[in-house]
Design an enzyme around this catalytic site. Sequence first.
Site, PDB file in Angstrom:
ATOM      1  N   LYS A 288       2.510  19.640   1.364  1.00  0.00           N
ATOM      2  CA  LYS A 288       1.396  19.865   0.438  1.00  0.00           C
ATOM      3  C   LYS A 288       0.670  21.147   0.879  1.00  0.00           C
ATOM      4  O   LYS A 288       0.418  21.344   2.064  1.00  0.00           O
ATOM      5  CB  LYS A 288       0.458  18.649   0.477  1.00  0.00           C
ATOM      6  CG  LYS A 288      -0.455  18.543  -0.717  1.00  0.00           C
ATOM      7  CD  LYS A 288      -1.038  17.147  -0.849  1.00  0.00           C
ATOM      8  CE  LYS A 288      -2.042  17.112  -1.983  1.00  0.00           C
ATOM      9  NZ  LYS A 288      -2.547  15.771  -2.251  1.00  0.00           N
ATOM     10  N   GLU A 377      -5.519  -0.127  -7.535  1.00  0.00           N
ATOM     11  CA  GLU A 377      -6.827  -0.650  -7.953  1.00  0.00           C
ATOM     12  C   GLU A 377      -6.784  -2.153  -8.183  1.00  0.00           C
ATOM     13  O   GLU A 377      -7.730  -2.875  -7.828  1.00  0.00           O
ATOM     14  CB  GLU A 377      -7.294   0.073  -9.222  1.00  0.00           C
ATOM     15  CG  GLU A 377      -7.727   1.521  -9.005  1.00  0.00           C
ATOM     16  CD  GLU A 377      -6.570   2.504  -8.876  1.00  0.00           C
ATOM     17  OE1 GLU A 377      -5.407   2.123  -9.134  1.00  0.00           O
ATOM     18  OE2 GLU A 377      -6.828   3.668  -8.508  1.00  0.00           O
ATOM     19  N   ARG A 405      -7.866   0.065 -14.718  1.00  0.00           N
ATOM     20  CA  ARG A 405      -6.606  -0.566 -14.322  1.00  0.00           C
ATOM     21  C   ARG A 405      -6.787  -2.033 -13.917  1.00  0.00           C
ATOM     22  O   ARG A 405      -5.853  -2.814 -13.965  1.00  0.00           O
ATOM     23  CB  ARG A 405      -6.055   0.141 -13.067  1.00  0.00           C
ATOM     24  CG  ARG A 405      -5.445   1.462 -13.286  1.00  0.00           C
ATOM     25  CD  ARG A 405      -3.948   1.335 -13.305  1.00  0.00           C
ATOM     26  NE  ARG A 405      -3.364   2.485 -13.947  1.00  0.00           N
ATOM     27  CZ  ARG A 405      -2.605   3.387 -13.354  1.00  0.00           C
ATOM     28  NH1 ARG A 405      -2.322   3.243 -12.071  1.00  0.00           N
ATOM     29  NH2 ARG A 405      -2.118   4.392 -14.017  1.00  0.00           N
TER      30      ARG A 405
HETATM   31  C1  LIG Z   1      -4.951   5.261 -10.902  1.00  0.00           C
HETATM   32  C2  LIG Z   1      -5.390   6.436 -10.077  1.00  0.00           C
HETATM   33  N1  LIG Z   1      -6.040   6.225  -8.920  1.00  0.00           N
HETATM   34  C3  LIG Z   1      -6.454   7.281  -8.186  1.00  0.00           C
HETATM   35  C4  LIG Z   1      -6.212   8.555  -8.591  1.00  0.00           C
HETATM   36  C5  LIG Z   1      -6.758   9.736  -7.808  1.00  0.00           C
HETATM   37  N2  LIG Z   1      -5.682  10.565  -7.266  1.00  0.00           N
HETATM   38  C6  LIG Z   1      -5.319  11.726  -7.845  1.00  0.00           C
HETATM   39  S1  LIG Z   1      -4.108  12.482  -7.040  1.00  0.00           S
HETATM   40  C7  LIG Z   1      -4.035  11.280  -5.883  1.00  0.00           C
HETATM   41  C8  LIG Z   1      -3.056  11.383  -4.770  1.00  0.00           C
HETATM   42  C9  LIG Z   1      -1.668  11.358  -5.257  1.00  0.00           C
HETATM   43  O1  LIG Z   1      -0.809  11.468  -4.169  1.00  0.00           O
HETATM   44  P1  LIG Z   1       0.702  11.820  -4.421  1.00  0.00           P
HETATM   45  O2  LIG Z   1       1.207  11.056  -5.567  1.00  0.00           O
HETATM   46  O3  LIG Z   1       1.428  11.661  -3.149  1.00  0.00           O
HETATM   47  O4  LIG Z   1       0.674  13.337  -4.864  1.00  0.00           O
HETATM   48  P2  LIG Z   1       0.290  14.624  -3.981  1.00  0.00           P
HETATM   49  O5  LIG Z   1      -1.136  14.939  -4.317  1.00  0.00           O
HETATM   50  O6  LIG Z   1       0.474  14.290  -2.549  1.00  0.00           O
HETATM   51  O7  LIG Z   1       1.223  15.659  -4.443  1.00  0.00           O
HETATM   52  C10 LIG Z   1      -4.983  10.295  -6.127  1.00  0.00           C
HETATM   53  C11 LIG Z   1      -5.232   9.129  -5.281  1.00  0.00           C
HETATM   54  C12 LIG Z   1      -5.546   8.727  -9.812  1.00  0.00           C
HETATM   55  N3  LIG Z   1      -5.296   9.940 -10.302  1.00  0.00           N
HETATM   56  N4  LIG Z   1      -5.134   7.665 -10.523  1.00  0.00           N
END
Ligand SMILES: Cc1ncc(C[n+]2csc(CCOP(=O)(O)OP(=O)(O)O)c2C)c(N)n1
Length: 642
Positions: A288, A377, A405
């Site tokens: 990342k 969630e 959710r």
């Molecule tokens: C249902 C939900 N919960 C929380 C989030 C907040 N959120 C946005 S990006 C993220 C992290 C995602 O991690 P990953 O899928 O590994 O992608 P990366 O950012 O590491 O590329 C979170 C928790 C969201 N978008 N949707």
Amino acid sequence: MEDNKRPLLPNINYPADLKQYKEEDLEQICQELRQYIIDVVSVNGGHFGASLGVVELTVALHYALNTPYDKLVWDVGHQAYGHKILTGRKSVFHTNRLLHGISGFPKISESEYDTFGVGHSSTSISAALGMAVASHLKGETDRQHVAVIGDGAMTAGLAFEGLNHAGIENSNLLVILNDNCMSIDPNVGALKEYLTSITTSKSYNRFRDDVSNALIKLSELGPNAHKFVKKIEKSVKGTLLKQSNLFEALNFRYFGPVDGHDVKKLAAIIKDLSAIPGPKLLHCVTVKGKGFALAEKDQTKWHAPGLFDKITGEIKKSVNEKPQPPKYQDVFGHTLVELAEANPAIVGITPAMPSGSSMNIMMKAMPKRAFDVGIAEQHAVTFSAGLASQGLVPFCNIYSSFMQRAFDQVIHDVAIQNLNVVFCLDRGGLAGADGATHHGAYDIAFMRCIPNMTVSAPMNEEELRNLMYTAQLKDQGPFSIRYPRGSGVLPDWKRPLKELKIGKGRKICDGEDVALLTIGHVGNFAVAACKELNSEGIHPAHYDMRFVKPLDEELLHEVFKRYKKVITVEDGCLPGGMGAAILEFMVDNNYQSTVIRLGIPDDFIDHGEQAELWSICGFDTAGILKAVKSMVVGRTTSSIAS
Ligand SMILES: Cc1ncc(C[n+]2csc(CCOP(=O)(O)OP(=O)(O)O)c2C)c(N)n1
């Protein structure tokens, strides 16, 4: 890039342009794309590290696939900036997340390349599977369907529901697991440990090489190629891989782990995988923030850093001489620790948002009593219910929009059993640049229809502290406290905690003709409006309701007896919201005042600065002024955005 190399990105506006280049050019294109993202995000803001991490994957996908005929689905979509730039939106990328500009997330209405609207996580596998099954039913068997999902998003139940179904559908689905070991904060849970173990396992790495060599040879092998690869896989697995593979167990064919920054190899693998029917999973390992040293080093900070100097990496912060009010989320974080120090029953729960919610303050101070449960969630709520059933007092902090959710869990697991779970709903109301997927528009409406639920919203930091204090005092049942993104109004916020009477609002000022009834932070807009109106000789009364459920009926009887004109103000949806609750009260009690309801209309509000969106919806200070004046001079006005 060597200085004498001619730049290539200026000639690339669509995947067809990209395909004109040789494989040897792809690395240069990646470097230029990465730099373009850095240039624009540094001055414009937005998500950062995630898009940098998938630059090679993005280029490889559009190079190898036939998009938009082939369907590419991004999970969450915060990593899709490179995709946007390569699919017709380079020239407008500088408007990303701005009012009337392009969305920060893929959006069907924006481009035919955006196959599915996203913002919330873990939808990609189900959506891509739906597309794959649709193609199958329509006889479009040559179409590819690819879901790109992060290791964080893979922790959600929904992702597993998709995998579980995909494993028995023989459809043309490729899941690309973008494994960077990070969610916004470091990823958590047993799945993360499993992925790390297969990424570092020597046998898997050897398996990876054998399989990718076999795949590269695939095109030369003619009609029996699939059988051959399957045979190689089986023998590699049989002899080298003693351990079982989670995805294989779900009927997926697992490939990887592969280096997600080797663009040429990725393009070749994706092309080859397209020739293999059925559900497949390609495990890509990426970093990342790749290519921007500071972002690689502090990945949480650089998830969405705000504006920064792209040369020095200095993140720009506004400098204020006077002390500023804190963010509501920080008041939550510090107050929770203060309460937990006095009440050993208190525990904290966050689904993957330790930094975003400031639950990280408790996680640091009391690591055994605060839990990051991953992007989950529904689990967060039912886990909280389990804790509460044993006499603990869980403070379950979930962004309002993500709480959507877990609606059933709130009803079925918490409210029916009248368990004392405190829901702290951050980002309640219009959230700003993240747009429609992230606005916390509905929580007042969906919480107030649930029996046993207390529904509250603080007007300022002091009220937030007092509501949190009150919610944990004795067995209060389910208790929802919602507050907005951003700062409050009190620089000296750390005031002594005191109990609030549940279902009691407060009168801020008496007035003539018109009464303003507000809930939450928007009460401050009403205070500012009253100040201005007073100078013009107009004197509305103002009440801070504090609670939408139970409503302060005594207060409302006073209001409807004294005022024939009432304006309700909320940073929440008008259908079913606080204004609707007050109309119900009015009708049930045979009052006949004229009521204007200000709030979020029955529409999806796009992205923009919070203040711009409040203004569009007409419940900022100017909107309240306008509504009061229209009532005072007897004109009618629309209660929603014009
Ligand atoms: C249902 C939900 N919960 C929380 C989030 C907040 N959120 C946005 S990006 C993220 C992290 C995602 O991690 P990953 O899928 O590994 O992608 P990366 O950012 O590491 O590329 C979170 C928790 C969201 N978008 N949707």
